[in-house]
Design a protein around this motif. Structure first.
Motif, mmCIF file in Angstrom:
data_model
loop_
_atom_site.group_PDB
_atom_site.id
_atom_site.type_symbol
_atom_site.label_atom_id
_atom_site.label_comp_id
_atom_site.label_asym_id
_atom_site.label_seq_id
_atom_site.Cartn_x
_atom_site.Cartn_y
_atom_site.Cartn_z
ATOM 1 N N ALA A 34 0.850 -1.191 0.000
ATOM 2 C CA ALA A 34 0.000 0.000 0.000
ATOM 3 C C ALA A 34 0.881 1.235 0.000
ATOM 4 N N LEU A 35 0.895 1.959 -1.116
ATOM 5 C CA LEU A 35 1.667 3.185 -1.222
ATOM 6 C C LEU A 35 0.756 4.392 -1.151
ATOM 7 N N VAL A 36 1.314 5.483 -0.667
ATOM 8 C CA VAL A 36 0.559 6.727 -0.637
ATOM 9 C C VAL A 36 0.196 7.122 -2.061
ATOM 10 N N ASP A 37 -1.036 7.528 -2.290
ATOM 11 C CA ASP A 37 -1.491 7.910 -3.615
ATOM 12 C C ASP A 37 -0.792 9.183 -4.067
ATOM 13 N N ALA A 38 0.013 9.076 -5.130
ATOM 14 C CA ALA A 38 0.766 10.237 -5.605
ATOM 15 C C ALA A 38 -0.128 11.241 -6.310
ATOM 16 N N LEU A 174 2.927 28.108 -5.749
ATOM 17 C CA LEU A 174 1.842 27.679 -6.622
ATOM 18 C C LEU A 174 2.193 27.885 -8.093
ATOM 19 N N LYS A 175 3.085 28.818 -8.384
ATOM 20 C CA LYS A 175 3.476 29.114 -9.761
ATOM 21 C C LYS A 175 4.605 28.208 -10.247
ATOM 22 N N ARG A 176 5.101 27.330 -9.392
ATOM 23 C CA ARG A 176 6.233 26.495 -9.780
ATOM 24 C C ARG A 176 5.754 25.248 -10.526
ATOM 25 N N ASP A 177 6.711 24.564 -11.156
ATOM 26 C CA ASP A 177 6.343 23.473 -12.046
ATOM 27 C C ASP A 177 5.977 22.187 -11.318
ATOM 28 N N PHE A 178 6.880 21.692 -10.465
ATOM 29 C CA PHE A 178 6.670 20.396 -9.838
ATOM 30 C C PHE A 178 6.731 20.522 -8.316
ATOM 31 N N THR A 179 6.058 19.613 -7.650
ATOM 32 C CA THR A 179 5.987 19.677 -6.187
ATOM 33 C C THR A 179 7.374 19.649 -5.558
ATOM 34 N N VAL A 230 7.535 12.525 -9.643
ATOM 35 C CA VAL A 230 7.559 13.822 -10.309
ATOM 36 C C VAL A 230 6.112 14.193 -10.634
ATOM 37 N N ARG A 231 5.568 15.151 -9.881
ATOM 38 C CA ARG A 231 4.177 15.580 -10.032
ATOM 39 C C ARG A 231 4.131 17.075 -10.256
ATOM 40 N N THR A 232 3.239 17.506 -11.098
ATOM 41 C CA THR A 232 3.050 18.936 -11.296
ATOM 42 C C THR A 232 2.305 19.522 -10.102
ATOM 43 N N VAL A 233 2.539 20.802 -9.848
ATOM 44 C CA VAL A 233 1.883 21.483 -8.734
ATOM 45 C C VAL A 233 0.388 21.616 -8.996
ATOM 46 N N SER A 263 1.587 9.058 -12.975
ATOM 47 C CA SER A 263 0.784 8.607 -14.116
ATOM 48 C C SER A 263 0.035 9.761 -14.770
ATOM 49 N N GLU A 264 -0.519 10.659 -13.945
ATOM 50 C CA GLU A 264 -1.258 11.801 -14.501
ATOM 51 C C GLU A 264 -0.322 12.736 -15.263
ATOM 52 N N THR A 265 0.868 12.971 -14.716
ATOM 53 C CA THR A 265 1.846 13.827 -15.381
ATOM 54 C C THR A 265 2.370 13.147 -16.645
ATOM 55 N N ALA A 266 2.660 11.849 -16.559
ATOM 56 C CA ALA A 266 3.168 11.110 -17.716
ATOM 57 C C ALA A 266 2.160 11.113 -18.857
#
Length: 531
Positions: A34-38, A174-179, A230-233, A263-266
């Motif tokens: 069980a992994l934390v939902d990214a 909030l204006k940055r690209d990735f978390t 790697v997730r977008t903000v 997955s959403e970013t990819a």
């Protein structure tokens, strides 16, 4: 932070992992991890955090001297100052930052008055370039960032408990690209601010990479872990429409750090990959240089291929992958990836190379892919490049090499016993062919035809290599010619002068080029690589 001991139950033994400073898994059970939902950012607002930089292992001594001087001078004037973005991420990961970025409460004009050698650059997003200690430190201002409103608006509420200063920091993050780039470090208060959940993704990287190694070792029958880091903000589709260069930055960050892309970013990277064609060619060259010249070239090429960007940016290399049936998960490295693997071993984020070197490597490999050569010819050619064109010396050394070349590469033919005269002619022919390939790589019509045999591939006639860079790459091989003269300039010793390498000094570039070629043709551990 409370740390739970992670346990793995095997068939006959109980393996206990030592406590780690980060935790992303509450319970670990074989076959059901069980992994934390990214992707949780679009379901709930991440809880913002103030973290002790000391507990994270951050010290002022880790900040480059010129950057620290800029921070001190602004702090002495009672301005708030923070390190922001990728440098904070890299410090936490114990990586060497490519550079350090500062954001301050001072206006850019106030920054300009503070430093004698400083100028404001950029029209859309102006920042200050402060010249300090032989380097350029980028300084941005909260005030400028606040006035520049986004074209896109996102329904993301400010985290609860924010005071005025927190709100200002949150708005900037909030204006940055990735978390993982949305972190701010106050080196004076010794606090790291995380408003976007970046630490959660960094924590998952540390723990999950460790867990993956252990699980593969003891539970090889388990499927791979779904690590999304790697997730977008903001939603990826919106983020990439705001700035399509973020697509390339996602590839670059994942390649350099060994992270996976959510997955959403990819999904958005694949769907919007063609939008990078809107970027200025100078920007494309810069992004490609960040990928290939800072020690993560092989991983970058693999990810560009995986996400369909290689077809657009480097179609000759994409055609090579297709012809040879390369799959993104192939463990056996082809010659192109081997060349960049050996280049990566010599480079680092703070020890990059000049762009002309990787451009020259691409041209050199394409030449061999189009027309394979004997290994002795390739070796002699690289020696001639290294010594500035001394063909007699190159031929003499090459003919005395008795080591087995890497025969798994179809670009390298078995020796046929060429005499000195024939070998010299082959060297000159290879040099002319490489220079011809450089011309092909900068000719739009020929680039557009690279993937013509593969109609499913996107059409691209993109040439982002400018004339000056083409001529610079050409000069690497220009020394290999008939009657090149009696004065041969070659580097003495094996130690690389990285200052000369990044400046593009020919002796250094030729030296590194020859090392890369030799390490690829005659790897030290050939038996292991072929196993």
């Amino acid at each position: 932070m409370a740390i739970a001991t992670l346990k793995f139950a095997s068939r006959s033994n109980l393996y206990i992992l030592r406590p780690t400073p980060f935790q992303c898994i509450r319970k670990v059970v074989p076959k059901s991890l069980a992994l934390v939902d990214a992707e949780a950012w679009d379901k709930k607002i991440p809880a913002w955090k103030k973290l002790s930089s000391k507990e994270l292992g951050l010290r002022r001594s880790m900040i480059a001297g010129p950057t620290m001087k800029v921070l001190n001078m602004l702090k002495d004037k009672e301005y708030d100052v923070y390190l922001v973005g990728g440098c904070v991420r890299d410090l936490i990961l114990k990586q060497i930052p490519k550079d350090f970025d500062i954001i301050t409460s001072a206006d850019l004009k106030e920054v300009l008055r503070t430093f004698p050698r400083c100028e404001i650059v950029g029209k859309k997003f102006p920042i200050c370039h402060v010249h300090m200690g032989g380097t350029i430190v980028e300084v941005s201002s909260f005030n400028t960032a606040t006035r520049k409103s986004n074209h896109f608006h996102h329904d993301i509420e400010a985290p609860s408990g924010c005071d005025k200063e927190d709100y200002l920091r949150w708005r900037n993050c909030l204006k940055r690209d990735f978390t993982i780039n949305g972190l701010m470090f106050d080196p004076y208060a010794r606090i790291v601010y995380d408003y976007m959940g970046g630490m959660e993704d960094i924590e998952k990287a540390k723990v999950c990479m460790y867990l993956f190694v252990v699980i593969v070792s003891y539970y090889y029958f388990l499927p791979p872990l779904a690590i999304n880091l790697v997730r977008t903000v903001v939603p990826a589709a919106s983020s990439f429409q705001e700035d399509c260069a973020r697509i390339l930055r996602a590839i670059r960050i994942a390649a350099r750090l060994g992270f996976s892309i959510s997955s959403e970013t990819a999904h958005s990277v694949k769907n919007l990959s063609s939008s990078v064609l809107r970027l200025d060619k100078g920007r494309l060259l810069m992004e490609m240089n960040y990928m290939l010249a800072y020690g993560s070239g092989e991983a970058s090429l693999r990810l560009l291929w995986k996400f369909g960007l290689l077809d657009i940016l480097l179609p000759f290399q994409a055609a090579y992958f297709v012809r040879h049936g390369f799959r993104r998960r192939d463990k056996r490295t082809n010659m192109l990836l081997s060349l960049f693997y050996n280049l990566d071993k010599l480079l680092a984020p703070n020890r990059p190379c000049h762009s002309s070197l990787w451009i020259g490597i691409l041209a050199f490999h394409k030449t061999l892919s189009d027309q394979p050569r004997e290994a002795s010819v390739v070796a002699a050619f690289s020696l001639a490049v290294h010594n500035g064109g001394n063909l007699l010396e190159a031929v003499d050394i090459a003919r005395r090499i008795n080591k087995q070349h890497n025969a798994r590469f179809p670009e390298l033919l078995d020796p046929s016993g060429l005499d000195a005269e024939d070998l010299e002619e082959e060297i000159l022919d290879l040099a002319d062919s490489v220079k011809g390939t450089l011309s092909q790589m900068t000719t739009r019509y020929l680039v557009s035809q690279a993937m013509a045999d593969y109609p499913q591939a996107p059409h691209s006639d993109l040439v982002f290599i400018p004339l000056g860079m083409y001529l610079k790459a050409l000069s690497i091989f220009d020394c290999v010619k008939v009657n090149s003269g009696k004065k041969f300039l070659s580097k003495q010793g094996r130690k690389i002068d990285y200052g000369s390498l990044v400046q593009g000094e020919l002796e250094e570039i030729r030296h590194v080029f020859a090392r890369i070629v030799f390490d690829t043709i005659y790897p030290l551990r050939l038996d292991k690589e072929n196993s």
